[in-house]
Write an enzyme that holds these catalytic residues in place. Structure first.
Site, mmCIF file in Angstrom:
data_model
loop_
_atom_site.group_PDB
_atom_site.id
_atom_site.type_symbol
_atom_site.label_atom_id
_atom_site.label_comp_id
_atom_site.label_asym_id
_atom_site.label_seq_id
_atom_site.Cartn_x
_atom_site.Cartn_y
_atom_site.Cartn_z
ATOM 1 N N GLY A 1 -0.081 76.728 -46.021
ATOM 2 C CA GLY A 1 0.364 75.420 -46.505
ATOM 3 C C GLY A 1 1.442 74.887 -45.571
ATOM 4 O O GLY A 1 1.634 75.407 -44.452
ATOM 5 N N LEU B 1 7.550 69.304 -50.850
ATOM 6 C CA LEU B 1 7.146 69.360 -49.434
ATOM 7 C C LEU B 1 8.385 69.325 -48.545
ATOM 8 O O LEU B 1 8.441 69.995 -47.510
ATOM 9 C CB LEU B 1 6.197 68.204 -49.087
ATOM 10 C CG LEU B 1 4.787 68.293 -49.699
ATOM 11 C CD1 LEU B 1 3.971 67.051 -49.356
ATOM 12 C CD2 LEU B 1 4.060 69.543 -49.239
ATOM 13 N N ARG C 1 10.857 64.627 -64.824
ATOM 14 C CA ARG C 1 9.515 65.087 -65.178
ATOM 15 C C ARG C 1 9.462 65.901 -66.469
ATOM 16 O O ARG C 1 8.545 65.753 -67.265
ATOM 17 C CB ARG C 1 9.043 65.943 -63.998
ATOM 18 C CG ARG C 1 7.598 65.990 -63.825
ATOM 19 C CD ARG C 1 7.279 66.638 -62.515
ATOM 20 N NE ARG C 1 7.021 65.651 -61.481
ATOM 21 C CZ ARG C 1 6.725 65.973 -60.234
ATOM 22 N NH1 ARG C 1 6.686 67.236 -59.865
ATOM 23 N NH2 ARG C 1 6.484 65.037 -59.347
ATOM 24 N N HIS D 1 2.423 72.749 -63.033
ATOM 25 C CA HIS D 1 2.372 72.061 -61.733
ATOM 26 C C HIS D 1 3.152 72.773 -60.634
ATOM 27 O O HIS D 1 2.707 72.806 -59.481
ATOM 28 C CB HIS D 1 2.931 70.649 -61.914
ATOM 29 C CG HIS D 1 2.937 69.812 -60.668
ATOM 30 N ND1 HIS D 1 1.781 69.478 -59.991
ATOM 31 C CD2 HIS D 1 3.952 69.222 -59.980
ATOM 32 C CE1 HIS D 1 2.090 68.716 -58.945
ATOM 33 N NE2 HIS D 1 3.402 68.564 -58.908
ATOM 34 N N GLU E 1 9.615 57.621 -57.487
ATOM 35 C CA GLU E 1 9.060 58.481 -58.535
ATOM 36 C C GLU E 1 10.175 58.777 -59.517
ATOM 37 O O GLU E 1 11.330 58.381 -59.308
ATOM 38 C CB GLU E 1 8.462 59.755 -57.930
ATOM 39 C CG GLU E 1 7.198 59.481 -57.117
ATOM 40 C CD GLU E 1 6.536 60.728 -56.572
ATOM 41 O OE1 GLU E 1 6.454 61.732 -57.300
ATOM 42 O OE2 GLU E 1 6.118 60.707 -55.412
ATOM 43 N N GLY F 1 1.852 62.361 -54.099
ATOM 44 C CA GLY F 1 2.945 61.380 -54.150
ATOM 45 C C GLY F 1 3.628 61.100 -52.830
ATOM 46 O O GLY F 1 3.670 59.968 -52.369
ATOM 47 N N LEU G 1 -3.361 69.165 -51.426
ATOM 48 C CA LEU G 1 -3.614 68.426 -52.679
ATOM 49 C C LEU G 1 -2.495 67.443 -53.008
ATOM 50 O O LEU G 1 -2.655 66.598 -53.884
ATOM 51 C CB LEU G 1 -3.697 69.405 -53.860
ATOM 52 C CG LEU G 1 -4.843 70.400 -53.916
ATOM 53 C CD1 LEU G 1 -4.662 71.308 -55.128
ATOM 54 C CD2 LEU G 1 -6.179 69.689 -53.983
ATOM 55 N N HIS H 1 3.673 69.074 -65.118
ATOM 56 C CA HIS H 1 3.574 67.664 -64.705
ATOM 57 C C HIS H 1 3.023 66.870 -65.884
ATOM 58 O O HIS H 1 2.049 67.290 -66.501
ATOM 59 C CB HIS H 1 2.650 67.555 -63.486
ATOM 60 C CG HIS H 1 2.751 66.248 -62.766
ATOM 61 N ND1 HIS H 1 2.302 65.060 -63.317
ATOM 62 C CD2 HIS H 1 3.245 65.924 -61.548
ATOM 63 C CE1 HIS H 1 2.525 64.080 -62.455
ATOM 64 N NE2 HIS H 1 3.102 64.570 -61.377
ATOM 65 N N ARG I 1 12.364 70.436 -60.855
ATOM 66 C CA ARG I 1 12.331 69.829 -59.516
ATOM 67 C C ARG I 1 12.234 68.314 -59.575
ATOM 68 O O ARG I 1 11.442 67.761 -60.342
ATOM 69 C CB ARG I 1 11.149 70.391 -58.723
ATOM 70 C CG ARG I 1 10.974 69.733 -57.381
ATOM 71 C CD ARG I 1 9.980 70.460 -56.531
ATOM 72 N NE ARG I 1 8.638 70.440 -57.050
ATOM 73 C CZ ARG I 1 7.815 69.395 -56.993
ATOM 74 N NH1 ARG I 1 8.216 68.256 -56.452
ATOM 75 N NH2 ARG I 1 6.603 69.476 -57.481
HETATM 76 C C1 SIN Z 1 2.995 63.619 -57.776
HETATM 77 O O1 SIN Z 1 2.443 62.963 -56.903
HETATM 78 O O2 SIN Z 1 3.141 63.229 -58.933
HETATM 79 C C2 SIN Z 1 3.467 64.991 -57.461
HETATM 80 C C3 SIN Z 1 4.595 64.949 -56.565
HETATM 81 C C4 SIN Z 1 5.442 66.156 -56.772
HETATM 82 O O3 SIN Z 1 4.987 67.151 -57.337
HETATM 83 O O4 SIN Z 1 6.605 66.084 -56.420
#
Ligand code: SIN
Length: 433
Positions: free
Chosen positions: A13, A369, A267, A328, A111, A47, A44, A225, A363
């Site tokens: 990854g 990432l 979240r 998630h 986000e 966001g 995958l 998530h 998180r």
């Molecule tokens: C998402 O696109 O909702 C996931 C992004 C993340 O896990 O930070």
């Protein structure tokens, strides 16, 4: 069979690929992955990647990360993440990654729990873009090899120093002796009934740490998530409906068509609100609605989600999307310092398998990432500096070395037994092995 390399990296990854790219060209590097190279969670990710807008944003970005994490974060790690974010995004751009722009500037998106728009993205397929560009850059390197379908079953240890890994490749067992070993084995989603993760990700790095008493931390910090596409199957990968939809205005509504939560809260709070709403309702899901936005905009901004939902019979430009929370991300993992060093000498961990403490108890969106990039590069820089001091054990030492008899204990079970000790919220969601 025996093999000898300078650095063994387990996982392909973002953390695995980027650490390989940041290691010196004179090192002999082997990356292994238990599946095909692209079957990682990075590919995958939808966001985006968080990044400080500029130096003036550092303090706010640190505060947003701490607040989302319930202030359980390691502050030094959070500062490192934030202060090095711009530099790492520039580096992945140099490696070829492209992020959406308008008039020459990033089109930052938002986000949950970010005070401002600070997420770079490539439509809704940021992970795929990052993964493909890093892999392409790596293919130009003569000193790097990748073995697919190669599973790490244990590490080789001598005097409490990691000296490589024992792997199964096809039918063959290989002892790979390395000066340095990096665990970038990803998360634990494959242990859960419902997860956005690949099923193959079953906490292998954590299993190895638990087996050898390498320090782990925050193992009970598991993130759900709020919005995965609802279907009635279990024990399978669930399709994520990115938080960036909510960042761009999508609304969560219940079966009576009413909004019930501020969609951009952290979240964990949104996931809990969705669970509560499902309890009260006759359906095991709620709806996410973006259909009120311009059709062309939706298709261009979220092509992956549009296509996947259409395949499931939902036209998101016209219809609401049934969504439900699923596992998630794992904030906990193999404990590491700011250079990704574990408690065992010559063993590093980065990406989701590690626990830098950056995420605290929850998180912040799109920090995963970024964490993988920042801390895998730090691991590589540390290795580049310290490599001269490490000598590969000579063959005579290796011949006498004890290779663990219990390597064939299924790693998955070690981890699942650990999670079974946790609260019902986690225990009830685990796959029943
Ligand atoms: C998402 O696109 O909702 C996931 C992004 C993340 O896990 O930070």
């Amino acid at each position: 069979m025996d093999m000898f390399v300078d650095v063994l990296i387990v996982g392909t990854g973002a953390a695995g690929l980027y650490s390989a790219l940041n290691l010196s060209d004179n090192l002999n590097i082997l990356l292994i992955t238990k599946d095909l190279v692209d079957k990682c969670n990075t590919s995958l990710a939808q966001g985006g990647i968080s990044v400080a807008r500029d130096k003036k944003d550092y303090e706010l970005f640190v505060q947003d990360t701490l607040k989302a994490g319930k202030f359980k974060n390691c502050v030094a790690a959070v500062k490192t993440l934030v202060y090095e974010s711009i530099d790492n995004i520039n580096e992945v751009i140099d490696f070829g990654a492209k992020f959406d722009k308008e008039d020459g500037n990033f089109k930052y998106t938002k986000e949950g729990a970010h005070s401002i728009n600070r997420i770079v993205h490539n439509k809704d397929e940021t992970g795929k873009e990052l993964f493909l560009s890093l892999l392409k850059a790596l293919k130009n390197k003569k000193n790097v090899r990748i073995f697919e379908k190669t599973t790490l079953i244990d590490i080789i240890i001598n005097n409490n120093i990691c000296c490589g890994g024992i792997v199964i490749k096809g039918e063959e067992r290989i002892n790979i002796y390395s000066k340095e070993t990096i665990l970038a084995t990803g998360g634990i989603g494959g242990l859960f009934k419902n997860s956005t993760s690949r099923r193959s990700l079953t906490g292998d790095g954590i299993a190895i740490a638990l087996r050898h008493k390498i320090k782990t931390s925050d193992l009970d910090y598991v993130q759900f998530h709020p919005t995965a596409l609802y279907d009635n199957k279990v024990n399978c990968e669930k399709f994520l409906i990115s938080e960036s939809l909510r960042g761009e205005g999508a609304k969560l509504i219940n079966e009576n068509g009413k909004r019930f939560v501020n969609e951009l809260l952290p979240r964990d709070i949104v996931a809990r609100a969705v669970y509560d709403e499902e309890e009260k309702s006759s359906k095991p899901y709620v709806y996410l609605d973006i259909s009120f936005k311009n059709k062309k905009y939706i298709i261009n901004r979220f092509p992956g989600i549009y296509k996947k939902c259409l395949e499931s019979g939902i036209d998101i430009t016209k219809q609401k999307i049934p969504v439900t929370p699923v596992q998630h991300y794992h904030m906990g993992g193999v404990a590491v310092d700011l250079n990704s060093c574990t408690s065992m000498e010559n063993l590093f961990a980065c990406g989701e398998v590690s626990c830098t403490g950056v995420h605290g108890a929850n998180r912040l969106a799109s920090n995963s990432l970024l964490e993988a990039l920042v801390f895998s590069r730090r691991a590589s820089k540390f290795i580049n500096k310290s490599m001269d001091k490490i000598t590969l054990l000579n063959y005579e030492d290796i011949k006498g070395m004890k290779v663990f008899k219990n390597h064939n204990v299924i790693n998955k079970n070690i981890v699942i037994n650990e999670f079974k000790k946790m609260g019902d919220g986690i225990r009830n969601e685990l796959v029943n092995y």
